[in-house]
Design an enzyme around this catalytic site. Sequence first.
Site, PDB file in Angstrom:
ATOM      1  N   GLU A 186       0.835  -1.202   0.000  1.00  0.00           N
ATOM      2  CA  GLU A 186       0.000   0.000   0.000  1.00  0.00           C
ATOM      3  C   GLU A 186       0.868   1.249   0.000  1.00  0.00           C
ATOM      4  O   GLU A 186       1.475   1.611   1.014  1.00  0.00           O
ATOM      5  CB  GLU A 186      -0.924   0.036   1.219  1.00  0.00           C
ATOM      6  CG  GLU A 186      -1.807   1.284   1.238  1.00  0.00           C
ATOM      7  CD  GLU A 186      -2.596   1.441   2.524  1.00  0.00           C
ATOM      8  OE1 GLU A 186      -3.157   2.539   2.729  1.00  0.00           O
ATOM      9  OE2 GLU A 186      -2.650   0.490   3.318  1.00  0.00           O
TER      10      GLU A 186
ATOM     11  N   LYS B 213      -8.624 -15.190  15.753  1.00  0.00           N
ATOM     12  CA  LYS B 213      -8.674 -14.775  14.350  1.00  0.00           C
ATOM     13  C   LYS B 213     -10.042 -14.287  13.894  1.00  0.00           C
ATOM     14  O   LYS B 213     -10.432 -14.455  12.734  1.00  0.00           O
ATOM     15  CB  LYS B 213      -8.177 -15.910  13.446  1.00  0.00           C
ATOM     16  CG  LYS B 213      -6.737 -16.306  13.758  1.00  0.00           C
ATOM     17  CD  LYS B 213      -6.234 -17.452  12.911  1.00  0.00           C
ATOM     18  CE  LYS B 213      -4.794 -17.775  13.299  1.00  0.00           C
ATOM     19  NZ  LYS B 213      -4.243 -18.913  12.564  1.00  0.00           N
TER      20      LYS B 213
ATOM     21  N   ASP C 190       1.628 -14.440  12.873  1.00  0.00           N
ATOM     22  CA  ASP C 190       0.492 -15.036  12.169  1.00  0.00           C
ATOM     23  C   ASP C 190      -0.348 -13.903  11.587  1.00  0.00           C
ATOM     24  O   ASP C 190      -0.991 -13.149  12.327  1.00  0.00           O
ATOM     25  CB  ASP C 190      -0.337 -15.877  13.136  1.00  0.00           C
ATOM     26  CG  ASP C 190      -1.388 -16.720  12.431  1.00  0.00           C
ATOM     27  OD1 ASP C 190      -1.896 -16.281  11.380  1.00  0.00           O
ATOM     28  OD2 ASP C 190      -1.699 -17.812  12.927  1.00  0.00           O
TER      29      ASP C 190
ATOM     30  N   HIS D 164      -2.220  10.004  -1.131  1.00  0.00           N
ATOM     31  CA  HIS D 164      -2.420   8.738  -1.845  1.00  0.00           C
ATOM     32  C   HIS D 164      -2.218   8.907  -3.342  1.00  0.00           C
ATOM     33  O   HIS D 164      -1.757   7.990  -4.017  1.00  0.00           O
ATOM     34  CB  HIS D 164      -3.811   8.180  -1.547  1.00  0.00           C
ATOM     35  CG  HIS D 164      -3.856   7.398  -0.267  1.00  0.00           C
ATOM     36  ND1 HIS D 164      -3.602   6.055  -0.229  1.00  0.00           N
ATOM     37  CD2 HIS D 164      -4.078   7.779   1.010  1.00  0.00           C
ATOM     38  CE1 HIS D 164      -3.677   5.628   1.031  1.00  0.00           C
ATOM     39  NE2 HIS D 164      -3.968   6.656   1.796  1.00  0.00           N
TER      40      HIS D 164
END
Length: 427
Positions: A119, A248, A323, A418
């Site tokens: 990104e 998660k 993770d 951006h």
Amino acid sequence: MTGDDGHRNAAGTGGDGPDREKEAQIHTKLRAGSLKLYELEKQMAPVDAVRVRRRFIEHETGTMLENIGIFSIDVDRAATRNCENMIGAVQVPVGVAGPLAINGEYAKGTFWLPLATTEGALVASVNRGAGAITKAGGAEVRILHDGMTRAPVFAAKSVGHAKEIADWAEAHEEDLAAIAATTTSHGKMTGLVTFVAGTSVFVRLEFDTKDAMGMNMVTIASAKIADEIAQATGARLIALSGNMCTDKKPAAINGIMGRGRSVVAGIALSHELVEKVLKTDAATMIEVNYRKNLVGSARAGAMGFNAHAANIVAAMFIACGQDAAHAIDGSTCMTTIDATESGVYVAVTLPSLPVGTVGGGTGVDTQNECLKILGVAGGGSPAGSNAKKLAEIIGAGVLAGELSLIGALAAQHLARAHQELGRGQKR
């Protein structure tokens, strides 16, 4: 940088390169279905299995995978401990933000944060926030709670029986902790809480896992505890994880009770710094945070009240061998901004950061190097200090990211940043 063709392992190859005749036979078996892809490591060295598997996939899909086959990590470890059916590696650009000054209990000094991301503008944003924090004297960071959880779910015969199961588990917490201790020399069970929903009984177990993130450790210990509860109470074990852990998935219970390392980080910024570095003013930053992060999140029914905390958590998790699915826990962050006489005090509260510096992906070569950049690779002294240090560093990184984005929104600079950094367009 080389591919697996450059990581020759003499075992099974005569030391002179791949055994093409043997590989041709294996490809024939794969196409016929008499040999499965996951069985290749039983036929040859992992480095050869990765190459043969990739070439099979190339043939099956008609896609050349020459870039996936270029990597520098230890194939023997990755293919046998981190990734099944390995065909290569996907490379993610890694940038650094900093230096970031941190005044934590475990992280003290200045740090360069490795951020793995595709990104555009993310690293630049964290870098700007890090500059503001460092100029202000460094982020104050503390660990509020430390405990990895697993919550087996049991079926009871009736609601009365469910209450009996819960009562028994709570009354025998010390005995169950002793059982857990027989499964690990590194971790320790530190808590037990029960929940009943009709005839379902959830026993949320909590563990100190030292420098490991600890999911394997607590799962093995929880299995033995669950067996004891079932035998002693007549409960029927349904699943070793009953989603009350919660693993998660975004969950209010993690936000309230914590999971992994719970971290809070804050910084006092003067009016001058806000204006000079963030190009806005204190009152506007406070209003952006109130209307966006607090009111907007509440109106949307979000579980997190922040600008983009998971962005930094995910980038650091990927870089540092954590993770990646646990990056969702970063979204439960709450960002607060208080007005002060001299400016503002900005803080982030991250109730759930499941991180570790040993085990899992932390041993993969490139990820281990990123941990070394931060001075947290491997086990700490005392045990657990490196994982806590990593959690504090990530918390400070999130603070930097929140500062910068809130500042950009307050100054109406977000779209321009951006456009320039994400699309490569200069104005």
